[in-house]
Design a protein around this motif. Structure first.
Motif, PDB file in Angstrom:
ATOM      1  N   THR A  26       0.968  -0.917  -0.180  1.00 55.00           N
ATOM      2  CA  THR A  26       0.307   0.055   0.004  1.00 55.00           C
ATOM      3  C   THR A  26       0.470   1.353   0.240  1.00 55.00           C
ATOM      4  N   ILE A  27       1.735   1.669   0.818  1.00 54.63           N
ATOM      5  CA  ILE A  27       3.107   2.392   1.049  1.00 54.63           C
ATOM      6  C   ILE A  27       3.311   2.790  -0.541  1.00 54.63           C
ATOM      7  N   LYS A  28       3.798   1.363  -1.130  1.00 54.86           N
ATOM      8  CA  LYS A  28       4.192   1.586  -2.600  1.00 54.86           C
ATOM      9  C   LYS A  28       3.160   2.340  -3.165  1.00 54.86           C
ATOM     10  N   ILE A  29       2.143   1.341  -3.327  1.00 58.06           N
ATOM     11  CA  ILE A  29       0.615   1.618  -4.648  1.00 58.06           C
ATOM     12  C   ILE A  29       0.381   3.036  -4.521  1.00 58.06           C
ATOM     13  N   ILE A  30       0.848   4.069  -3.278  1.00 58.70           N
ATOM     14  CA  ILE A  30       0.191   5.505  -2.664  1.00 58.70           C
ATOM     15  C   ILE A  30       0.686   5.886  -3.848  1.00 58.70           C
ATOM     16  N   THR A  31       2.783   5.616  -3.934  1.00 58.20           N
ATOM     17  CA  THR A  31       3.481   6.781  -4.513  1.00 58.20           C
ATOM     18  C   THR A  31       3.776   6.455  -6.231  1.00 58.20           C
ATOM     19  N   ASP A  32       2.897   5.576  -6.392  1.00 55.96           N
ATOM     20  CA  ASP A  32       2.886   5.381  -7.469  1.00 55.96           C
ATOM     21  C   ASP A  32       1.731   6.375  -7.915  1.00 55.96           C
ATOM     22  N   LEU A  33       0.133   6.352  -7.852  1.00 51.87           N
ATOM     23  CA  LEU A  33      -0.751   7.135  -7.356  1.00 51.87           C
ATOM     24  C   LEU A  33      -0.705   8.236  -7.556  1.00 51.87           C
ATOM     25  N   GLU A  34       0.441   8.930  -6.297  1.00 53.71           N
ATOM     26  CA  GLU A  34       0.440  10.222  -5.862  1.00 53.71           C
ATOM     27  C   GLU A  34       1.239  11.293  -7.366  1.00 53.71           C
TER      28      GLU A  34
END
Length: 240
Positions: free
Chosen positions: A93-101
């Motif tokens: 999740t921490i990595k996914i939200i970085t990509d979404l940002e």
């Protein structure tokens, strides 16, 4: 029921609530990012300054969500010391939200560029080259978010395969635009705007692929970053 059993059940319910809250916030963030991509590209193709301004304003909301979710994930890891799937979900999740940002950043970049275009330089209905690229990228982003929502890797192979088509489309657009600039210098301004927009869309496709890779790690416990598509497909099929 003894006190220790009651306390354990309470902790378990609270932990499940916290994990579900994080999941819902990620999906909310994903929905906002999808909206940003729609608004930004519509603004560019329709010379819609209102939509462009909305994208830039909403970018702060996406940044705030990323920080909030990141903090919640870190807090849970520190306090709950989760294991197995729960730990992988938090890491992914921490990595996914970085990509979404970063997808949100690309949308904001398109919006800012749109606002710099002078009305006299706008070419009504002449941005058709990116329409197909846009549809492919939006499909990838939607599919990646759906895979996260369903914690399912079944569709990620098809989504990541789409990235090769996006790359080919981007290369084709680049060649077309360079040819147009060489044939007539009056095309240069429009072509450069198109190149920057196409590049932003190609990067959105890359980040969507990254989300898929993080979902694979979350569900299967396999790190598939930096693998070729063939190796990724083999790894996912072996993990089933």
């Amino acid at each position: 029921m003894d006190n220790s059993s009651f306390i354990n059940q309470h902790i378990s319910r609270q932990f499940n609530k916290e994990m579900e809250d994080i999941r819902n916030k990620v999906l909310t963030m994903g929905g906002l990012v999808e909206q940003q991509v729609d608004l930004a590209t519509n603004a560019f193709m329709s010379y819609d300054m209102e939509s462009a301004e909305k994208v830039i304003q909403q970018d702060q909301l996406i940044n705030a969500l990323e920080k909030d979710i990141d903090h919640e994930c870190t807090e849970i890891m520190a306090k709950r010391q989760p294991a197995a799937f729960d730990l992988r979900m938090l890491i992914a999740t921490i990595k996914i939200i970085t990509d979404l940002e970063r997808i949100g950043d690309e949308a904001a970049r398109i919006a800012k560029m749109t606002m710099r275009i002078e009305a006299a330089d706008y070419y009504q209905d002449k941005y058709y080259e990116i329409e197909h690229l846009l549809e492919m990228v939006k499909e990838m982003l939607n599919g990646a978010l759906d895979a996260y929502a369903r914690t399912d890797t079944e569709e990620v192979i098809a989504i990541t395969a789409q990235d090769h088509k996006v790359d080919r489309e981007y290369t084709s657009i680049t060649r077309q635009l360079i040819t147009q600039m060489m044939e007539d210098p009056r095309n240069i301004t429009r072509a450069l705007d198109m190149l920057w927009t196409a590049r932003a869309l190609e990067r959105i496709g890359d980040h969507s692929c990254n989300v898929c890779e993080h979902v694979i790690y979350m569900v299967k416990g396999k790190d598939v970053r930096h693998l070729s598509h063939e190796e990724l497909e083999k790894t996912v099929n072996e993990a089933r």
